[in-house]
Scaffold this motif. Structure first.
Motif, PDB file in Angstrom:
ATOM      1  N   GLY A  39      43.184   3.681 -13.456  1.00 58.17           N
ATOM      2  CA  GLY A  39      43.219   2.872 -12.237  1.00 58.17           C
ATOM      3  C   GLY A  39      42.053   1.932 -12.054  1.00 58.17           C
ATOM      4  N   GLU A  40      41.073   1.967 -12.948  1.00 59.13           N
ATOM      5  CA  GLU A  40      39.926   1.055 -12.863  1.00 59.13           C
ATOM      6  C   GLU A  40      40.252  -0.230 -13.621  1.00 59.13           C
ATOM      7  OE1 GLU A  40      35.979   2.556 -13.600  1.00 59.13           O
ATOM      8  OE2 GLU A  40      36.665   4.614 -13.348  1.00 59.13           O
TER       9      GLU A  40
ATOM     10  N   ASP B 143      39.412  22.926 -12.178  1.00 59.15           N
ATOM     11  CA  ASP B 143      39.340  24.237 -11.532  1.00 59.15           C
ATOM     12  C   ASP B 143      38.198  25.074 -12.107  1.00 59.15           C
ATOM     13  OD1 ASP B 143      41.413  23.877  -9.744  1.00 59.15           O
ATOM     14  OD2 ASP B 143      42.942  24.574 -11.160  1.00 59.15           O
ATOM     15  N   GLY B 144      37.611  24.615 -13.211  1.00 59.33           N
ATOM     16  CA  GLY B 144      36.529  25.365 -13.850  1.00 59.33           C
ATOM     17  C   GLY B 144      35.215  24.609 -13.787  1.00 59.33           C
ATOM     18  N   PRO B 145      34.088  25.273 -14.095  1.00 62.44           N
ATOM     19  CA  PRO B 145      32.776  24.641 -14.029  1.00 62.44           C
ATOM     20  C   PRO B 145      32.352  23.943 -15.319  1.00 62.44           C
ATOM     21  CG  PRO B 145      32.495  26.964 -14.511  1.00 62.44           C
ATOM     22  CD  PRO B 145      33.986  26.725 -14.398  1.00 62.44           C
ATOM     23  N   GLN B 146      33.192  24.001 -16.350  1.00 62.98           N
ATOM     24  CA  GLN B 146      32.814  23.531 -17.681  1.00 62.98           C
ATOM     25  C   GLN B 146      32.682  22.008 -17.735  1.00 62.98           C
ATOM     26  OE1 GLN B 146      35.884  24.180 -16.792  1.00 62.98           O
ATOM     27  NE2 GLN B 146      37.034  22.434 -17.571  1.00 62.98           N
ATOM     28  N   PRO B 147      31.884  21.480 -18.670  1.00 65.36           N
ATOM     29  CA  PRO B 147      31.816  20.028 -18.870  1.00 65.36           C
ATOM     30  C   PRO B 147      33.207  19.459 -19.154  1.00 65.36           C
ATOM     31  CG  PRO B 147      30.051  21.104 -20.063  1.00 65.36           C
ATOM     32  CD  PRO B 147      30.945  22.203 -19.560  1.00 65.36           C
ATOM     33  N   ARG B 148      33.576  18.396 -18.426  1.00 58.01           N
ATOM     34  CA  ARG B 148      34.917  17.831 -18.590  1.00 58.01           C
ATOM     35  C   ARG B 148      34.947  16.314 -18.435  1.00 58.01           C
ATOM     36  NH1 ARG B 148      34.669  19.842 -13.381  1.00 58.01           N
ATOM     37  NH2 ARG B 148      35.260  18.355 -11.757  1.00 58.01           N
ATOM     38  N   GLY B 149      33.797  15.694 -18.070  1.00 57.61           N
ATOM     39  CA  GLY B 149      33.813  14.257 -17.866  1.00 57.61           C
ATOM     40  C   GLY B 149      34.697  13.877 -16.703  1.00 57.61           C
ATOM     41  N   LYS B 150      35.525  12.839 -16.881  1.00 55.06           N
ATOM     42  CA  LYS B 150      36.312  12.286 -15.774  1.00 55.06           C
ATOM     43  C   LYS B 150      37.695  12.938 -15.608  1.00 55.06           C
ATOM     44  CE  LYS B 150      33.716   8.732 -14.288  1.00 55.06           C
ATOM     45  NZ  LYS B 150      34.289   7.387 -14.259  1.00 55.06           N
ATOM     46  N   GLN B 151      37.950  14.053 -16.268  1.00 49.07           N
ATOM     47  CA  GLN B 151      39.272  14.678 -16.207  1.00 49.07           C
ATOM     48  C   GLN B 151      39.488  15.424 -14.884  1.00 49.07           C
ATOM     49  OE1 GLN B 151      40.244  17.039 -19.810  1.00 49.07           O
ATOM     50  NE2 GLN B 151      38.201  16.453 -20.512  1.00 49.07           N
ATOM     51  N   VAL B 152      40.626  15.180 -14.242  1.00 48.19           N
ATOM     52  CA  VAL B 152      41.017  15.942 -13.046  1.00 48.19           C
ATOM     53  C   VAL B 152      42.535  16.163 -13.047  1.00 48.19           C
ATOM     54  CG1 VAL B 152      39.103  15.156 -11.577  1.00 48.19           C
ATOM     55  CG2 VAL B 152      41.231  13.845 -11.635  1.00 48.19           C
ATOM     56  N   LYS B 153      42.964  17.196 -12.322  1.00 43.51           N
ATOM     57  CA  LYS B 153      44.403  17.520 -12.269  1.00 43.51           C
ATOM     58  C   LYS B 153      45.216  16.411 -11.608  1.00 43.51           C
ATOM     59  CE  LYS B 153      43.766  21.253  -9.976  1.00 43.51           C
ATOM     60  NZ  LYS B 153      44.042  22.476  -9.182  1.00 43.51           N
ATOM     61  N   ASN B 154      44.625  15.793 -10.580  1.00 46.82           N
ATOM     62  CA  ASN B 154      45.326  14.746  -9.837  1.00 46.82           C
ATOM     63  C   ASN B 154      44.542  13.441  -9.936  1.00 46.82           C
ATOM     64  OD1 ASN B 154      47.421  16.530  -8.736  1.00 46.82           O
ATOM     65  ND2 ASN B 154      45.728  17.442  -7.582  1.00 46.82           N
ATOM     66  N   PRO B 155      44.704  12.708 -11.036  1.00 45.03           N
ATOM     67  CA  PRO B 155      43.888  11.518 -11.269  1.00 45.03           C
ATOM     68  C   PRO B 155      44.149  10.410 -10.262  1.00 45.03           C
ATOM     69  CG  PRO B 155      45.598  11.719 -12.943  1.00 45.03           C
ATOM     70  CD  PRO B 155      45.636  12.976 -12.148  1.00 45.03           C
ATOM     71  N   GLU B 156      43.066   9.793  -9.794  1.00 41.40           N
ATOM     72  CA  GLU B 156      43.130   8.631  -8.917  1.00 41.40           C
ATOM     73  C   GLU B 156      41.766   7.962  -8.934  1.00 41.40           C
ATOM     74  OE1 GLU B 156      43.815   9.766  -4.895  1.00 41.40           O
ATOM     75  OE2 GLU B 156      42.216  11.261  -4.857  1.00 41.40           O
TER      76      GLU B 156
ATOM     77  N   ASP C 174      47.374   0.057  -6.389  1.00 40.98           N
ATOM     78  CA  ASP C 174      46.254   0.977  -6.169  1.00 40.98           C
ATOM     79  C   ASP C 174      45.251   0.919  -7.320  1.00 40.98           C
ATOM     80  OD1 ASP C 174      44.772   2.851  -4.746  1.00 40.98           O
ATOM     81  OD2 ASP C 174      45.725   4.554  -5.757  1.00 40.98           O
ATOM     82  N   ASN C 175      44.949  -0.297  -7.777  1.00 42.04           N
ATOM     83  CA  ASN C 175      43.957  -0.480  -8.827  1.00 42.04           C
ATOM     84  C   ASN C 175      42.608  -0.812  -8.196  1.00 42.04           C
ATOM     85  OD1 ASN C 175      45.504  -0.204 -11.398  1.00 42.04           O
ATOM     86  ND2 ASN C 175      46.734  -1.781 -10.409  1.00 42.04           N
ATOM     87  N   TRP C 176      41.549  -0.391  -8.889  1.00 40.45           N
ATOM     88  CA  TRP C 176      40.255  -0.291  -8.242  1.00 40.45           C
ATOM     89  C   TRP C 176      39.161  -1.035  -9.002  1.00 40.45           C
ATOM     90  CZ3 TRP C 176      35.435   1.854  -9.223  1.00 40.45           C
ATOM     91  CH2 TRP C 176      34.648   2.120  -8.097  1.00 40.45           C
ATOM     92  N   GLY C 177      38.329  -1.776  -8.269  1.00 35.42           N
ATOM     93  CA  GLY C 177      37.130  -2.401  -8.801  1.00 35.42           C
ATOM     94  C   GLY C 177      36.158  -2.593  -7.659  1.00 35.42           C
TER      95      GLY C 177
END
Length: 606
Positions: free
Chosen positions: A570-571, A177-190, A525-528
């Motif tokens: 999930g990767e 929700d913010g503009p700060q550096p966060r890498g791959k972090q998200v509230k709803n990971p997928e 739902d695993n991804w490659g």
């Protein structure tokens, strides 16, 4: 009898701590999760490049509470959390999300050793994501923004008489929700996005120092002049104070120089031993602060003699060079995530393990992808011999992948606040990591994510640290800036662009997937990028890609990065499963072909 009581009390308290804490959730875990001890959590010295003999680790079980944003300190806490594991992680013992509408509070008590009397007490945080406020004995002593760099406070004036000191910490992290550096972090990971990391995720510790003390070291090698430049920053210095630096080869002192505080020392070394992945030799140093003929502070450190540069070869191709020789850099994309600790490895052995396995695969480089590691990780790279490309953790708006405008010179229009956050944190990361010799490339942007003012940011990065190469925008939205043109192509290698004036590299490729039952973060739902059914198929595909890469090395690539070291959430495209319990390829065969790829360039230097 007294000693027996002390031992019994120690064992009893350890038993109580274990009883109060356990990993949460039913997700997979590494073998090191079982070794996590809440009474002795990540006990290793956290800053090995500037080490003092006296310090105290504050990791362990603290009180925690998750409250609505803007509330005062909690009168009652929710329970206990194992610091320094993020609150969303299993090893924290909590495993709860926080989000932008909430704040995370911590509280603990600590004591000051009796033999520290008369000393200034520094309180250190390795890293806290993202905005941190700190109180000592209910007095606010400071704040910090940024999720990837250490910060500290001199808490001496706020220490009370008596044994117990109260430490309170409040953290707010807006995640995506913010503009700060966060890498791959998200509230709803997928997919390629992962669980948020909120709060303290690196070691918290205290150390005693004199009022005059060394605060930072900056070391810059110059192998062309056989010299090492070392500058020490000092707090409380006066006219006449001196820095003395001794250099050691093993146990033998080979140089000693002095300078007034504020001056850098350029120490000449006769026939210096050069550092490389093949021969990772480190010189040890002792840095003393002398005031009125008395040593008032002393730290131990190290440095390496190595040079990273680029030069046009006999065929007109601009090549990366290590120590003035063409050198092909080849390694995995390494994201540094853990199924049990998220951003935080469960133990120091675990932290080191991925680097050891990378060497076992025959690689000589790691691209540290949109994350900054604890300092011990970089020291392990220095000691084991691995080159590091250091990404800036991405933040702000993610590009719409289907929209070609993001890769055709259209940059993100960030707010002034967002730009200021990026510039502050990027400078802090570069300052923090400057003296680690394994780092050879800075990467400000990745695949157009949050990319803004590319030429300005790239030129600033290059000018701020001309001793390293700058990879302007890894994998997309290319500008004529920096030292490197970096292409991404999945799944196989492809050279669809070439730069005759800069180094050309394949910054990401591969992503060969192999989901292994019993070692998955998600059951489905695993991804490659491509998926196969067993180790033999995956290894064969990897070798096929590597043989294609060999031909591109001859025609212009000077480095390549394979995706990736381990599966992550999930990767499922890692060399190892996410829990590090299974090697998913034949490592001996991978090592063999990797050595062939590297030697296309490097064999002529042998």
């Amino acid at each position: 009898m007294k000693n027996k009581i002390t031992v019994f009390l120690f064992l009893f308290l350890g038993f109580v701590a274990h009883a109060q804490w356990k990993p949460q959730g039913d997700k997979i875990k590494t073998k090191w999760a079982e070794q996590v001890d809440p009474t002795k959590t990540l006990p290793e010295y956290p800053r090995p490049i500037m080490e003092r003999s006296r310090w105290k680790n504050l990791n362990g079980l603290w009180n925690y509470a998750i409250q609505d944003f803007g509330k005062t300190a909690p009168s009652k806490y929710d329970g206990q959390i194992l610091v320094p594991f993020a609150v969303e992680s299993s090893l924290s013992g909590v495993m709860k999300q926080v989000g932008a509408e909430k704040e995370l509070w911590y509280e603990t008590n600590f004591s000051i050793d009796s033999n520290w009397k008369g000393q200034n007490i520094l309180l250190h945080f390795g890293a806290v994501d993202w905005k941190t406020e700190v109180w000592i004995n209910d007095i606010k002593v400071g704040s910090h923004t940024g999720g990837y760099t250490p910060f500290s406070f001199d808490i001496t004036p706020f220490i009370k008489n008596g044994k117990k000191q109260k430490l309170t910490v409040k953290v707010w992290d807006p995640s995506n929700d913010g503009p700060q550096p966060r890498g791959k972090q998200v509230k709803n990971p997928e997919g390629i996005w992962y669980t948020p990391v909120t709060g303290i995720w690196q070691t918290v510790w205290i150390e005693p120092v004199n009022a005059k003390n060394i605060t930072a070291l900056k070391t810059t090698p110059d192998i062309d002049q056989n010299s090492i430049s070392i500058k020490a920053d000092v707090a409380g210095a006066e006219t006449g104070d001196i820095i003395e630096i001794s250099v050691f080869d093993g146990g033998t002192e080979i140089a000693k120089e002095k300078a007034v505080v504020g001056e850098s020392l350029d120490i000449v070394l006769n026939n210096p031993k050069l550092w490389s992945p093949e021969t990772p030799f480190l010189y040890q140093t002792k840095i003393s602060l002398i005031s009125k003929n008395k040593v008032v502070d002393q730290v131990e450190s190290y440095f390496a003699m190595r040079k990273i540069s680029s030069k046009r070869d006999e065929n007109g191709i601009v090549r990366m060079q290590l120590n003035n020789k063409d050198y092909f850099q080849f390694g995995p994309l390494d994201q540094g995530w853990w199924p049990d600790g998220l951003y935080t490895a469960p133990t120091d052995e675990a932290l080191k393990y991925d680097i050891i396995k990378t060497k076992e695969l025959g690689f000589n480089m790691i691209r540290k992808h949109v994350k900054v590691e604890p300092e011990r990780w970089y020291t392990h790279c220095d000691q084991l011999g691995i080159l590091v490309w250091q990404d800036m953790p991405s933040g702000d708006e993610q590009p719409v992948w289907q929209n070609k405008k993001y890769f055709e010179g259209t940059e993100l229009q960030r707010s002034a606040k967002s730009e200021a956050i990026y510039k502050k944190e990027w400078k802090e990361i570069m300052d923090h990591l400057y003296s680690y010799p394994s780092i050879v490339v800075w990467v400000p942007f990745n695949e157009a994510w949050g990319q803004f003012k590319t030429v300005e940011i790239t030129n600033w990065t290059k000018n701020y640290d001309p001793s390293r190469l700058t990879n302007s925008s890894s994998g997309g939205n290319h500008f004529q800036a920096g030292d490197i043109l970096d292409l991404h192509n999945y799944p196989g290698p492809e050279m669809y662009l070439y730069d005759a004036r800069r180094v050309t590299v394949l910054g990401e490729y591969g992503g060969i997937g192999l989901p292994l039952e019993g070692h998955l973060w998600r059951t489905n739902d695993n991804w490659g990028y491509v998926k196969f059914k067993n180790e033999n198929e995956v290894t064969a595909e990897y070798i096929k890609y590597a043989k294609i890469l060999k031909s591109f090395v001859k025609s212009g690539f000077s480095a390549a990065v394979y995706t990736q070291t381990t599966d992550v959430e999930g990767e499922v495209n890692g060399f190892m499963t996410y829990d590090r319990k299974v090697d998913k390829m034949d490592f001996k065969e991978v090592n063999k072909i990797n050595t062939e790829v590297i030697n296309v360039l490097n064999q002529k230097n042998k």
